[in-house]
Design a protein around this motif. Structure first.
Motif, mmCIF file in Angstrom:
data_model
loop_
_atom_site.group_PDB
_atom_site.id
_atom_site.type_symbol
_atom_site.label_atom_id
_atom_site.label_comp_id
_atom_site.label_asym_id
_atom_site.label_seq_id
_atom_site.Cartn_x
_atom_site.Cartn_y
_atom_site.Cartn_z
ATOM 1 N N ALA A 65 4.148 78.081 -16.077
ATOM 2 C CA ALA A 65 3.756 78.748 -17.170
ATOM 3 C C ALA A 65 5.002 79.685 -17.667
ATOM 4 O O ALA A 65 5.995 79.684 -16.890
ATOM 5 N N GLY A 66 4.896 79.668 -19.118
ATOM 6 C CA GLY A 66 5.828 80.699 -19.458
ATOM 7 C C GLY A 66 7.008 79.808 -20.365
ATOM 8 O O GLY A 66 8.023 80.444 -20.500
ATOM 9 N N VAL A 67 6.872 78.298 -20.249
ATOM 10 C CA VAL A 67 7.969 77.631 -20.965
ATOM 11 C C VAL A 67 7.441 76.891 -22.073
ATOM 12 O O VAL A 67 6.050 76.848 -22.340
ATOM 13 N N GLY A 68 8.128 76.173 -22.869
ATOM 14 C CA GLY A 68 7.603 75.722 -23.866
ATOM 15 C C GLY A 68 6.696 74.251 -23.395
ATOM 16 O O GLY A 68 6.917 73.879 -22.431
ATOM 17 N N ALA A 69 5.867 73.741 -24.533
ATOM 18 C CA ALA A 69 4.952 72.665 -23.839
ATOM 19 C C ALA A 69 5.722 71.436 -23.504
ATOM 20 O O ALA A 69 5.277 70.958 -22.529
ATOM 21 N N ASP A 70 6.813 70.842 -24.267
ATOM 22 C CA ASP A 70 7.423 69.861 -23.665
ATOM 23 C C ASP A 70 8.246 70.135 -22.209
ATOM 24 O O ASP A 70 8.070 69.188 -21.401
ATOM 25 N N ARG A 71 8.668 71.193 -22.280
ATOM 26 C CA ARG A 71 9.433 71.342 -20.872
ATOM 27 C C ARG A 71 8.327 71.591 -19.674
ATOM 28 O O ARG A 71 8.646 71.299 -18.516
ATOM 29 N N ALA A 72 7.124 72.083 -20.119
ATOM 30 C CA ALA A 72 6.017 72.157 -18.963
ATOM 31 C C ALA A 72 5.592 70.759 -18.552
ATOM 32 O O ALA A 72 5.502 70.550 -17.692
ATOM 33 N N GLY A 103 14.876 78.416 -18.676
ATOM 34 C CA GLY A 103 14.761 79.511 -19.529
ATOM 35 C C GLY A 103 14.210 80.554 -18.772
ATOM 36 O O GLY A 103 13.705 80.905 -18.070
ATOM 37 N N LEU A 104 15.023 81.957 -19.307
ATOM 38 C CA LEU A 104 14.713 83.108 -18.589
ATOM 39 C C LEU A 104 13.208 83.576 -18.573
ATOM 40 O O LEU A 104 12.655 84.227 -17.649
ATOM 41 N N GLY A 105 12.232 82.911 -19.430
ATOM 42 C CA GLY A 105 11.015 83.342 -19.480
ATOM 43 C C GLY A 105 9.997 82.588 -18.408
ATOM 44 O O GLY A 105 8.833 82.945 -18.448
ATOM 45 N N SER A 106 10.677 81.760 -17.909
ATOM 46 C CA SER A 106 9.753 80.903 -17.220
ATOM 47 C C SER A 106 9.237 81.566 -15.767
ATOM 48 O O SER A 106 9.951 82.279 -15.272
ATOM 49 N N PHE A 107 8.029 81.315 -15.409
ATOM 50 C CA PHE A 107 7.553 81.762 -14.129
ATOM 51 C C PHE A 107 6.734 80.518 -13.391
ATOM 52 O O PHE A 107 5.845 79.973 -14.305
ATOM 53 N N LEU A 108 6.952 80.209 -12.319
ATOM 54 C CA LEU A 108 6.589 79.023 -11.424
ATOM 55 C C LEU A 108 5.527 79.588 -10.497
ATOM 56 O O LEU A 108 5.859 80.373 -9.684
ATOM 57 N N GLN A 109 4.073 79.275 -10.523
ATOM 58 C CA GLN A 109 3.305 79.903 -9.579
ATOM 59 C C GLN A 109 2.785 79.241 -8.366
ATOM 60 O O GLN A 109 2.786 79.732 -7.363
ATOM 61 N N ARG A 110 2.904 77.984 -8.733
ATOM 62 C CA ARG A 110 2.399 76.997 -7.774
ATOM 63 C C ARG A 110 3.074 75.661 -7.703
ATOM 64 O O ARG A 110 3.267 74.982 -8.640
ATOM 65 N N ARG A 111 3.542 75.196 -6.558
ATOM 66 C CA ARG A 111 4.055 74.080 -6.162
ATOM 67 C C ARG A 111 3.964 73.548 -4.801
ATOM 68 O O ARG A 111 4.933 73.758 -3.838
ATOM 69 N N ARG A 112 3.011 73.028 -4.428
ATOM 70 C CA ARG A 112 2.608 72.867 -2.921
ATOM 71 C C ARG A 112 1.980 71.132 -2.916
ATOM 72 O O ARG A 112 1.165 70.828 -3.643
ATOM 73 N N LEU A 113 2.366 70.763 -1.760
ATOM 74 C CA LEU A 113 1.933 69.401 -1.354
ATOM 75 C C LEU A 113 1.456 69.533 0.157
ATOM 76 O O LEU A 113 2.205 69.629 1.146
ATOM 77 N N GLY A 114 0.057 69.414 0.029
ATOM 78 C CA GLY A 114 -0.502 69.674 1.485
ATOM 79 C C GLY A 114 -1.048 68.158 2.212
ATOM 80 O O GLY A 114 -1.292 67.270 1.228
ATOM 81 N N LEU A 115 -0.648 68.092 3.369
ATOM 82 C CA LEU A 115 -0.768 66.533 4.188
ATOM 83 C C LEU A 115 -1.433 66.931 5.342
ATOM 84 O O LEU A 115 -1.336 67.736 6.050
#
Length: 328
Positions: A65-72, A103-115
């Motif tokens: 969340a917090g970035v432009g649509a194309d980059r997201a 970009g400075l405004g981006s924030f990433l909340q989840r990036r998980r791979l469970g196996l």
């Protein structure tokens, strides 16, 4: 392969048309009973647990969340796992290419791979900046290979043997029983082991090394890191080599061991609870025993070589049981 995927596209009306993207998928991959499961990610966390099932189950959970649509969209697409199955091997890759600055405004909340990986298989896991956690008894993994850049590696369980490489991420192993071997190399990451191994080799530039419950030979080399080693069982034919340029060394072995070899330091002090002969300069001790051989050397650190009293050391005094209060 069976897949359930849910993709949520949420457009926000906030500044510069920032967007939110979510992706969640459940995948099932049949594998050979003794397959090697190779997983490679850049910044996606890897969480593994063992299972009695005959297939690999994978869950992918991503959100930005917090970035432009194309980059997201590009961020999400780049981290969706790519899977390749060949006889005896399953490969899962999540490694975006050429992403650039978000970009400075981006924030990433989840990036998980469970196996969930069958116990008979061998995990082979690599990350860049994300952590690896693994739980389970992978007794046939020979070796289990784990690699990380700056992400921490945490292992709870067992394997036949381990091979660990890390740049600056710490590695922690909590083993249910001693493994056959551990080989580990880091630049600045700490290494902590509980549960023991029969043979261990560790190299680090500036990380701290703590290895406990050992049951055999050990080689530990550091440039600028403290070393602490302890043994549950120390066979007479064990060989221990410890070399440190700028780090203190503390070694604890069973009270009834008869160590041989030499302890030496250039500018530190040496304290040994085992018999030996101090040289004229006072910077080395030649141990007087005829059992396991120790070669311990540090340039500017201290060396403490002590007995582990255990449960049956002769200097432990039994405490009388309290008298019964009956009849009072």
């Amino acid at each position: 392969m069976r897949t359930l995927a849910i993709v949520a596209l949420v457009l926000s009306a906030s500044w510069t048309s920032a967007a939110e993207r979510e992706y969640f998928a459940l995948d099932t991959h049949p594998v050979d009973p003794d397959a090697r499961i190779v997983v490679t990610t850049d910044d996606v966390e890897i969480h593994v647990r063992g299972t009695t099932s005959g297939e690999v189950r994978a869950s992918t959970d991503l959100r930005i969340a917090g970035v432009g649509a194309d980059r997201a969209d590009a961020w999400l697409t780049g981290r969706m796992p790519k899977v390749e199955s060949t006889p005896g091997r399953l490969t899962i890759t999540s490694a975006p290419e050429g992403e650039g600055f978000l970009g400075l405004g981006s924030f990433l909340q989840r990036r998980r791979l469970g196996l969930e990986i069958p116990f008979g298989c061998t995990p082979d896991l690599t990350t860049g900046s994300a952590p690896i956690t693994l739980r389970g008894a992978f007794d046939d993994a020979e070796p289990m290979r784990l690699r990380s850049g700056s992400g921490a590696i945490t292992i709870t369980g067992t394997a036949h043997s381990f091979e660990i490489r890390s740049t600056s991420g710490n590695s922690t192993l909590d083993l249910a029983r001693p493994a056959e071997s551990l080989w580990a190399r880091t630049s600045a990451g700490n290494i902590h082991l509980d549960g023991g191994v029969r043979s261990v080799q560790v190299e680090t530039a500036s990380g701290r090394v703590e290895l406990h419950d050992l049951v055999g030979s050990a080689t530990v080399e550091t440039v600028d890191g403290a070393i602490a080693l302890s043994w549950d069982v120390l066979p007479d034919d064990a060989r221990v080599k410890v070399v440190s340029s700028r780090g203190n060394v503390r070694i604890r072995i069973p009270f009834d061991a008869t160590p041989s070899g030499r302890l030496s330091t250039s500018t530190g002090f040496i304290r040994s609870e085992f018999p030996g002969t101090v040289n004229e300069n006072g910077d080395a001790v030649d141990l007087a025993g005829g059992g396991p051989r120790f070669e311990v050397e540090t340039a500017s650190g201290d060396i403490v070589f002590e007995k582990d009293p255990g449960w049956f050391a002769p200097d432990r005094q039994a405490t009388p049981a309290p008298e019964s209060a009956a009849g009072e």
